[in-house]
Motif scaffolding. Structure first.
Motif, short mmCIF file in Angstrom:
data_model
loop_
_atom_site.label_atom_id
_atom_site.label_comp_id
_atom_site.label_asym_id
_atom_site.label_seq_id
_atom_site.Cartn_x
_atom_site.Cartn_y
_atom_site.Cartn_z
N THR A 1 18.00 57.45 13.81
CA THR A 1 18.17 58.45 14.86
C THR A 1 18.88 57.84 16.07
O THR A 1 19.66 58.51 16.74
N TYR A 2 18.60 56.55 16.32
CA TYR A 2 19.19 55.85 17.46
C TYR A 2 19.91 54.60 16.96
O TYR A 2 19.49 53.98 15.98
N ARG A 30 12.19 59.51 24.56
CA ARG A 30 12.74 60.55 23.69
C ARG A 30 11.94 60.67 22.40
O ARG A 30 11.86 61.74 21.80
N THR A 60 28.69 59.79 22.86
CA THR A 60 27.86 59.92 21.66
C THR A 60 26.39 59.73 22.03
O THR A 60 25.97 58.62 22.36
N LYS A 61 25.63 60.81 21.95
CA LYS A 61 24.22 60.75 22.32
C LYS A 61 23.46 59.82 21.38
O LYS A 61 23.72 59.76 20.18
N ASN A 62 22.52 59.07 21.96
CA ASN A 62 21.62 58.16 21.24
C ASN A 62 22.30 56.88 20.75
O ASN A 62 21.71 56.12 19.99
N LYS A 99 28.38 59.26 13.10
CA LYS A 99 27.31 60.18 13.49
C LYS A 99 27.39 61.40 12.58
O LYS A 99 28.43 62.04 12.45
N LYS A 100 26.29 61.70 11.91
CA LYS A 100 26.23 62.84 11.02
C LYS A 100 25.04 63.68 11.43
O LYS A 100 23.89 63.31 11.20
N GLY A 101 25.32 64.81 12.09
CA GLY A 101 24.24 65.62 12.64
C GLY A 101 23.52 64.86 13.73
O GLY A 101 24.14 64.37 14.67
N ASP A 102 22.22 64.71 13.59
CA ASP A 102 21.43 63.97 14.58
C ASP A 102 21.18 62.53 14.16
O ASP A 102 20.39 61.83 14.81
N SER A 103 21.82 62.08 13.10
CA SER A 103 21.58 60.74 12.58
C SER A 103 22.83 59.87 12.62
O SER A 103 23.96 60.38 12.58
N ASP A 153 13.99 54.47 12.79
CA ASP A 153 14.16 55.19 14.04
C ASP A 153 15.33 54.60 14.83
O ASP A 153 16.12 55.34 15.41
#
Length: 376
Positions: free
Chosen positions: A138-139, A342, A305-307, A121-125, A12
């Motif tokens: 993810t984070y 989150r 960059t989120k997360n 960063k690739k998609g949400d990961s 995670d």
């Protein structure tokens, strides 16, 4: 704690760096039962292992935990380096012992000898390419320290000097006369320790730090430094407003030239104490920057960059620079709480994990308090 294998792994949260910032935020994630890993390219507290033998913490350790005034060098509310190490100003090796004890006590998931080569960063990961395979999460929390990134671009010919971070012990340096370039904390520390080793020292200050006094120790010499300088005031040559622009090596002599026209010479390599560069080089494209500091939102998350979160001495909000442990430890809980929410960790679990931090000034969510000067 174990070495990693050459396999792809998912977590995670991935923390990069096992110094006080990485271990400090990891302890909270552990309390929140969040699946995470710390990736460390060397060993726990490796930057502190590389300090010169004589160097000590300028922030004092004292056990005041019982009165809700935790040790300034502690990274959790319930521990104290002063109690563990029985010293007020720990050495680098001392502090490594404290960090190792914490990692063992909390059974932190740390993988050492894993060098991160790329972060994307690739998609949400997040995908981290390392010397031991690919890690995904993810984070991501960037907690790499600055000491491993010495500033060797401060002036022309800096490569001819010995950087502060390259010194094992000041007493081991050859020669009796030394020029120290840069007069903030590391410069004065080098000067004091050279004099104690019976060396003759010329200190070149591009400002006038001895006479610059502010209540925020991020911008002014620490009392511990001033106390030590007081005992050697008459034993070194001190030049203020003397910015070094160039170092040359001619006929077995090092020639130091300054912006105000002064020239200094020495048969020994000058000591470069102009500080350290950013540890964010590897993830620089994932952050926006202003005045060389990364732009962060109110949760110490990259505005670009989120997360992707930042913990440690490079965190800055306005004029508030969190470059000391007692400052940036107050942001661990802010980062951990945001990630937990989150991930939809139950509110009761979050509150239980954070309560001790809130009760002991380890939870700073109002940055307006950081702009005031002391009255006296």
């Amino acid at each position: 704690m174990s070495d990693s294998s050459n396999i792809d792994e998912y977590y995670d949260v991935i923390i990069v760096g096992a110094g006080p910032a990485g271990i400090g935020v990891s302890i909270l994630l552990q309390k929140l039962e969040i699946n995470h890993i710390i990736l460390e390219k060397a060993s726990i507290g490796d930057s502190f292992r590389k300090w010169p033998k004589e160097t000590r913490f300028i922030s004092p350790s004292f056990t005041g935990n019982f009165f809700k005034m935790p040790d300034l060098n502690a990274i959790t509310p319930g521990t104290s380096p002063a109690f563990t190490l029985l010293t007020e100003h720990p050495t680098g090796e001392d502090y490594v012992e404290y960090l190792e004890n914490l990692a063992k006590y909390y059974d932190l998931p740390i993988k050492t000898e894993v060098c991160v080569d790329a972060v994307r960063k690739k998609g949400d990961s997040f995908v981290l390419t390392t010397t031991h395979g690919v890690y995904k999460s993810t984070y991501a929390i960037w907690a790499a320290g600055e000491y491993q990134y010495p500033n060797k671009q401060a002036f022309e010919g800096a490569h001819l000097c010995t950087h502060y971070s390259e010194i094992d012990s000041f007493s081991d340096l050859d020669g009796d006369e030394h020029i120290v370039i840069g007069a903030y904390e590391s410069g004065f520390d080098a000067m004091v320790n050279l004099i104690r080793a019976r060396k003759i020292v010329t200190l070149l200050d591009d400002s006038d730090y001895l006479n610059l006094v502010k209540s925020d120790s991020s911008y002014s010499l620490a009392p511990f430094t001033r106390d030590r300088v007081e005992y050697v005031t008459d034993l070194f040559d001190y030049y203020t407003e003397t910015k070094v622009t160039r170092v040359e090596f001619v006929n077995a002599t090092y020639i130091v030239k300054t912006a105000n026209g002064h020239t200094f010479t020495s048969p020994q390599k000058p000591i470069n104490c102009t500080g350290f560069a950013s540890s964010l080089t590897l993830v620089q494209e994932s952050f926006g920057f202003k005045n060389n500091y990364p732009l962060l939102n109110e949760f110490d998350e990259s505005t670009k960059t989120k997360n992707l979160f930042l913990v440690g001495p490079q965190v800055k909000h306005g004029n508030a620079l969190f470059c000391f442990i007692y400052k940036y430890r107050q942001r661990f809980a802010i980062v951990a709480e945001k990630i937990a929410k989150r991930m939809k960790v139950p509110p009761k679990t979050i509150e239980k994990a954070l309560q001790e931090y809130k009760n002991n000034n380890f939870y700073l969510d109002n940055l307006s308090c950081c702009d005031d000067e002391c009255v006296c």
